[in-house]
Design a protein around this motif. Structure first.
Motif, PDB file in Angstrom:
ATOM      1  N   LEU A 194      46.245  89.748 -21.466  1.00 27.34           N
ATOM      2  CA  LEU A 194      46.827  89.811 -20.128  1.00 27.34           C
ATOM      3  C   LEU A 194      47.149  91.254 -19.796  1.00 27.34           C
ATOM      4  CD1 LEU A 194      49.319  86.802 -20.386  1.00 27.34           C
ATOM      5  CD2 LEU A 194      47.016  86.798 -19.386  1.00 27.34           C
ATOM      6  N   SER A 195      46.664  91.714 -18.663  1.00 31.33           N
ATOM      7  CA  SER A 195      46.870  93.101 -18.278  1.00 31.33           C
ATOM      8  C   SER A 195      46.999  93.207 -16.767  1.00 31.33           C
ATOM      9  CB  SER A 195      45.707  93.974 -18.764  1.00 31.33           C
ATOM     10  OG  SER A 195      45.810  95.302 -18.287  1.00 31.33           O
ATOM     11  N   ALA A 196      47.685  94.242 -16.314  1.00 31.09           N
ATOM     12  CA  ALA A 196      47.783  94.527 -14.885  1.00 31.09           C
ATOM     13  C   ALA A 196      46.778  95.594 -14.466  1.00 31.09           C
ATOM     14  CB  ALA A 196      49.207  94.984 -14.540  1.00 31.09           C
ATOM     15  N   HIS A 197      45.859  95.948 -15.371  1.00 32.64           N
ATOM     16  CA  HIS A 197      44.854  96.978 -15.093  1.00 32.64           C
ATOM     17  C   HIS A 197      43.479  96.322 -15.088  1.00 32.64           C
ATOM     18  CE1 HIS A 197      43.378 101.049 -14.712  1.00 32.64           C
ATOM     19  NE2 HIS A 197      42.647 100.954 -15.796  1.00 32.64           N
ATOM     20  N   GLY A 198      42.879  96.205 -13.912  1.00 32.40           N
ATOM     21  CA  GLY A 198      41.640  95.478 -13.744  1.00 32.40           C
ATOM     22  C   GLY A 198      40.496  95.918 -14.645  1.00 32.40           C
ATOM     23  N   PRO A 199      40.201  97.221 -14.753  1.00 29.78           N
ATOM     24  CA  PRO A 199      39.085  97.645 -15.612  1.00 29.78           C
ATOM     25  C   PRO A 199      39.244  97.219 -17.067  1.00 29.78           C
ATOM     26  CG  PRO A 199      39.689  99.410 -14.113  1.00 29.78           C
ATOM     27  CD  PRO A 199      40.732  98.347 -13.951  1.00 29.78           C
ATOM     28  N   ASP A 200      40.473  97.202 -17.570  1.00 26.25           N
ATOM     29  CA  ASP A 200      40.690  96.777 -18.956  1.00 26.25           C
ATOM     30  C   ASP A 200      40.393  95.291 -19.128  1.00 26.25           C
ATOM     31  OD1 ASP A 200      41.423  99.315 -19.662  1.00 26.25           O
ATOM     32  OD2 ASP A 200      43.589  98.937 -19.587  1.00 26.25           O
ATOM     33  N   VAL A 201      40.724  94.495 -18.109  1.00 28.86           N
ATOM     34  CA  VAL A 201      40.437  93.060 -18.155  1.00 28.86           C
ATOM     35  C   VAL A 201      38.925  92.836 -18.161  1.00 28.86           C
ATOM     36  CG1 VAL A 201      40.628  90.898 -16.880  1.00 28.86           C
ATOM     37  CG2 VAL A 201      42.613  92.395 -17.104  1.00 28.86           C
ATOM     38  N   LYS A 202      38.207  93.553 -17.316  1.00 29.23           N
ATOM     39  CA  LYS A 202      36.751  93.401 -17.270  1.00 29.23           C
ATOM     40  C   LYS A 202      36.110  93.843 -18.575  1.00 29.23           C
ATOM     41  CE  LYS A 202      36.319  93.777 -12.242  1.00 29.23           C
ATOM     42  NZ  LYS A 202      35.758  94.537 -11.114  1.00 29.23           N
ATOM     43  N   ASP A 203      36.600  94.927 -19.169  1.00 34.96           N
ATOM     44  CA  ASP A 203      36.081  95.378 -20.460  1.00 34.96           C
ATOM     45  C   ASP A 203      36.286  94.315 -21.528  1.00 34.96           C
ATOM     46  OD1 ASP A 203      35.243  97.833 -19.487  1.00 34.96           O
ATOM     47  OD2 ASP A 203      37.055  98.900 -20.104  1.00 34.96           O
TER      48      ASP A 203
END
Length: 302
Positions: free
Chosen positions: A120-129
């Motif tokens: 779970l993250s609030a940073h979109g690019p990290d979620v996609k990675d």
């Protein structure tokens, strides 16, 4: 990802704690102002963030005899900011002992050694990675309008169906062939299995922990889907085939989900539609799962 029933949640610092004020001064090309502000606030515990109630209730599964749930902080923050994160966790009574602070580097590569069940993250690019690397992940919306869930000790999680608990196979039919043909297709294939979606292993592990009854934490789950009859049958039969069950099922036929979720009050709701997430996040904690045909279209358009 681990295949056992143990649940390991990796959560970013900004999803767990309210760092929205500090984030106002963050610049990716020069994070010095952000780091300085966090360093100046080392002795000030951060307020709970959107994922905090979920994490608190998941950790309550653990007792002296077993530790069925582990939460690890996986954050782009620098190690000094990490001091505040750990201190905030201690202040709020969260039993978190593992954390990785990457100082701006991509954190998803640590999901494998963590054996993470969910990120779970609030940073979109990290979620996609994370999703590209094969790990279930969701973008947590740090919306200020979210109502705090009641601290009643009951863990409540709501899932969309297609492209979340299930694959996007049926969703593709809906988009490419329109609603009437989708309903006919799903009625014809009511007894054909739907492949699983990314959060399904997390959902299954949660059901397994509940079934062991080793914890005092009651769990309530809901399927909240745009499907309606006759397309409802395939979804329920898929859950039956997996030998898991939801406590509530809402077949809303495309109606906005937010008001129904406000009554269920989940600790988090997972959906693949950005539109649904933006609406729901004004009332309940929401995680966007960037998976399936809807997100492929979004990538093309944006």
């Amino acid at each position: 990802m681990t295949s056992s029933t143990k649940i390991t949640i990796a959560v970013s610092a900004r999803a767990l704690f309210d760092f929205e004020d500090e984030n106002q001064v963050f610049r990716e090309d020069d994070p010095s102002a952000y780091c300085a502000l966090q360093a100046a606030r080392l002795d000030i515990p951060a307020s709970p963030g959107v994922a905090f109630p979920l994490v608190r209730k998941l950790l309550a599964f653990n007792n002296g005899e077993s530790n069925d749930v582990e939460v690890a902080i996986l954050s782009r923050n620098d190690p000094v900011t990490g001091l505040r994160v750990f201190a905030s966790a201690h202040h709020h009574g969260l039993a978190i002992s593992r954390a990785i602070f990457t100082g701006g580097a991509k954190p998803h590569r640590y999901l494998a050694p963590l054996e993470a069940s969910l990120f779970l993250s609030a940073h979109g690019p990290d979620v996609k990675d994370a999703m590209i690397a094969g790990f279930p992940a969701a973008l947590v919306y740090p919306a200020p309008g979210v109502r705090a869930t009641q601290d009643d000790g009951e863990l409540r999680i709501a899932f969309d169906g297609d492209s979340v608990l299930f694959s996007d196979e049926a969703e593709r039919v809906s988009i490419q062939r329109q609603l009437q043909e989708f309903n006919a297709h799903e009625a014809r294939h009511a007894r054909s299995p739907l492949p699983p979606g990314p959060p399904k292993p997390f959902f299954s592990a949660l059901c397994a922990l509940r079934g062991q009854r080793r914890s005092r934490v009651p769990v309530r789950t809901a399927l909240v889907t745009a499907r309606s009859a006759p397309a409802h049958e395939r979804a329920i039969r898929r859950l039956m085939a997996w030998r898991v069950a939801v406590d509530e099922a809402m077949f809303l036929g495309g109606t906005d989900k937010a008001c129904f979720l406000a009554e269920f009050m989940p600790d988090i709701f997972f959906d693949d539609h950005v539109r649904n997430c933006e609406s729901a996040s004004q009332l309940v904690a929401t995680g966007h799962v960037p998976y399936g045909i809807n997100n492929e279209y979004r990538t093309i358009l944006h």
